[in-house]
Each structure stands twice: as structure tokens, then as C-alpha cells.
Design an enzyme around this catalytic site. Structure first.
Site, PDB file in Angstrom:
ATOM      1  CG  ASP A  66      -0.276  -0.164   2.650  1.00  0.00           C
ATOM      2  OD1 ASP A  66       0.371  -0.386   2.457  1.00  0.00           O
ATOM      3  OD2 ASP A  66      -1.003  -0.998   3.419  1.00  0.00           O
ATOM      4  CG  HIS A 137      -6.466  -1.477   8.988  1.00  0.00           C
ATOM      5  ND1 HIS A 137      -6.488  -1.013  10.070  1.00  0.00           N
ATOM      6  CD2 HIS A 137      -4.930  -1.830   8.195  1.00  0.00           C
ATOM      7  CE1 HIS A 137      -4.775  -0.373  10.463  1.00  0.00           C
ATOM      8  NE2 HIS A 137      -4.305  -0.793   9.044  1.00  0.00           N
ATOM      9  CD  GLU A 142      -8.613   1.683   7.329  1.00  0.00           C
ATOM     10  OE1 GLU A 142      -8.184   0.485   8.137  1.00  0.00           O
ATOM     11  OE2 GLU A 142      -8.133   2.833   7.430  1.00  0.00           O
TER      12      GLU A 142
END
Length: 260
Positions: A66, A137, A142
Site C-alpha cells: 500500500d 485491517h 479498512e
């Protein structure tokens, strides 16, 4: 799902063992690299093993999980920089072998689509290192994230921004509100996942991950549906597991099985 409970420094060694074993049998393996606090000891261990000649990353490649949206290219907490600092620059990855999402891409949707294509083009991830957030998460998926999601743009929760404020001088307001993240379906395509969690603050997330129902409210619970997940936790993170004693017994019994 295999759950191993040990001391934090032992957990890092177990995770590094999995990476070393993979690279010994498949030097051109594809690794998935996570940021956050949980993998840091793993990267230290791998760097030590590289320096001692035990493992090489020269033919391997890697993809990060990410990235924050909008951080300046030189920002120390930009995940591309974190991964380079913590592992990429400390071992012998070839130039360009570690690929990251671009949080400053002019077309973030296209960037996410291209990232999916790059992972597929590399043959998929062989071993994915993961951490877990206090709210369950994984990467930046999320609570409420689609369990079938692919790499995309997400809005971070207040909890995640507060949790990550420690990397931004304690100021949650300095943590970006948006990110790019591999989706749950993207992560689930990895052939082996190694998830690490330590500390009492992760105990409820670990309980849900291992023993809770599969739910988008706790995205990590989807890992229960994967055929090869190794969960590495210390005593504090395992404190709410109803089956903690069983996991300890199973681990001891496995190590007692004679080789051959």
C-alpha cells in the site's frame, strides 16, 4: 491456518526462515512486503542473513502492499521510502526489482489497475508478509472493505490515522486521509501469507482473525479461507485466543515429529 505463539524476536526468526526457505528453493520468487511496526524485526533478520551469506535476493522481486496518497516523494514515511530504507537498500535486490504503488500518480485509478497487471505479470506473489491493524485491517483494507476488492483508492479511518500518528510525530492530522492499497482478493491470491502481530493492542484483532466469523467488519478474517496462512503472535497478542493452549500444544507436537 497455523498459529504460532512465541517471543517477539523468535517470531521474526520464524518469518525470516519462511523467506529464506523459499529463496533457497526458488531464487526468483515474488515477495510481498508490508510496512508498519510488525515486519521491522523480520527485515532486520533478513538483512543480517544476507550479510552473512545465508540468503540472496538477487533474482527475486517484490511488491509493496500500500501507499499514502499525496506525500512528497522525499517524505520519510512514504512507504516506497520506508521499504527501501528497511529492506530494499540492505539486501541485494536488483535495481527496479521492488515495485511500489505511486501515491502521487496523476491517475490513481489507472495506477492501481497497472499495479494489478504487474503482479499478475510477475506470476503472482509467492510469500506475502503481513501485519494487522488494531481494528483488523490488512494493508489499508479498512473495516467495511469488500472482501472481493482489488487494488484501489481508499479513505483511511480515524482509528488507522490515530494508530499511525506515531510515525508522524504523534500528529494524526499529519497522516494522509487517502491511500492506495492492494485489495483483499489481491492479497488472498498470494500462495503463502505470514502475518505477524505483537502486543496487547492487537489482541482483539488477533482473536477475530483466528476465531471470529468471516466479516467485512474485520477484513483480516478472510484469511481463514486461505489454504496457507501462518500467524505469528506473542503472548500478549494471543491473550484473548480461546484456543491459545491448543495452539501451543500443536506447535510443540509438530516440532517433536521426527524428520524423514
Amino acid at each position: 491456518m497455523e498459529v504460532l505463539i512465541a517471543r517477539p524476536h523468535e517470531l521474526a526468526g520464524l518469518a525470516a526462515d519462511a523467506v529464506e526457505d523459499l529463496l533457497r528453493t526458488r531464487p526468483d520468487a515474488v515477495l510481498g512486503l508490508a510496512t508498519g511496526s510488525s515486519p521491522l524485526r523480520v527485515y532486520d533478520e533478513l538483512a543480517d542473513r544476507y550479510r552473512s551469506g545465508r540468503v540472496s535476493f538477487a533474482r527475486a522481486c517484490a511488491f509493496t502492499l500500500d501507499e499514502y496518497v499525496g506525500l512528497p516523494a522525499e517524505h520519510p514515511e512514504r512507504y516506497r521510502n520506508v521499504i527501501h530504507r528497511e529492506i530494499g537498500s540492505r539486501v541485494d535486490f536488483a535495481p527496479g526489482a521492488v515495485q511500489s504503488l505511486d501515491g502521487n500518480a496523476p491517475d490513481p485509478v489507472a495506477a492501481c489497475r497497472d499495479y494489478e497487471a504487474a503482479i499478475a505479470g510477475a506470476g503472482g506473489v509467492d510469500l506475502q508478509i503481513l501485519g494487522i491493524g488494531s481494528d483488523g485491517h490488512v494493508a489499508f483494507n479498512e473495516p467495511g472493505s469488500s472482501l472481493a476488492s482489488r487494488t484501489r483508492v481508499k479513505t483511511l479511518t480515524r482509528q488507522t490515522r490515530e494508530d499511525n500518528a506515531r510515525f508522524f510525530g504523534g500528529d494524526a492530522g499529519a497522516v494522509p486521509r487517502h491511500c492506495l492499497t492492494q485489495g483483499m482478493a489481491t492479497i488472498m491470491a498470494a500462495r503463502h501469507m505470514v502475518l505477524l502481530a505483537t502486543g496487547a493492542g492487537k489482541a482483539e484483532a488477533v482473536r477475530q482473525l483466528v476465531e471470529g466469523p468471516v466479516s467485512a467488519l474485520w477484513p483480516s478474517t478472510l484469511l481463514q479461507m486461505h489454504p496457507h496462512v501462518t500467524v505469528l503472535v506473542d503472548d500478549e497478542a494471543a491473550a484473548r485466543l480461546s484456543l491459545a493452549d491448543y495452539f501451543r500444544e500443536a506447535s510443540a507436537a509438530k516440532s517433536a515429529v521426527p524428520a524423514g
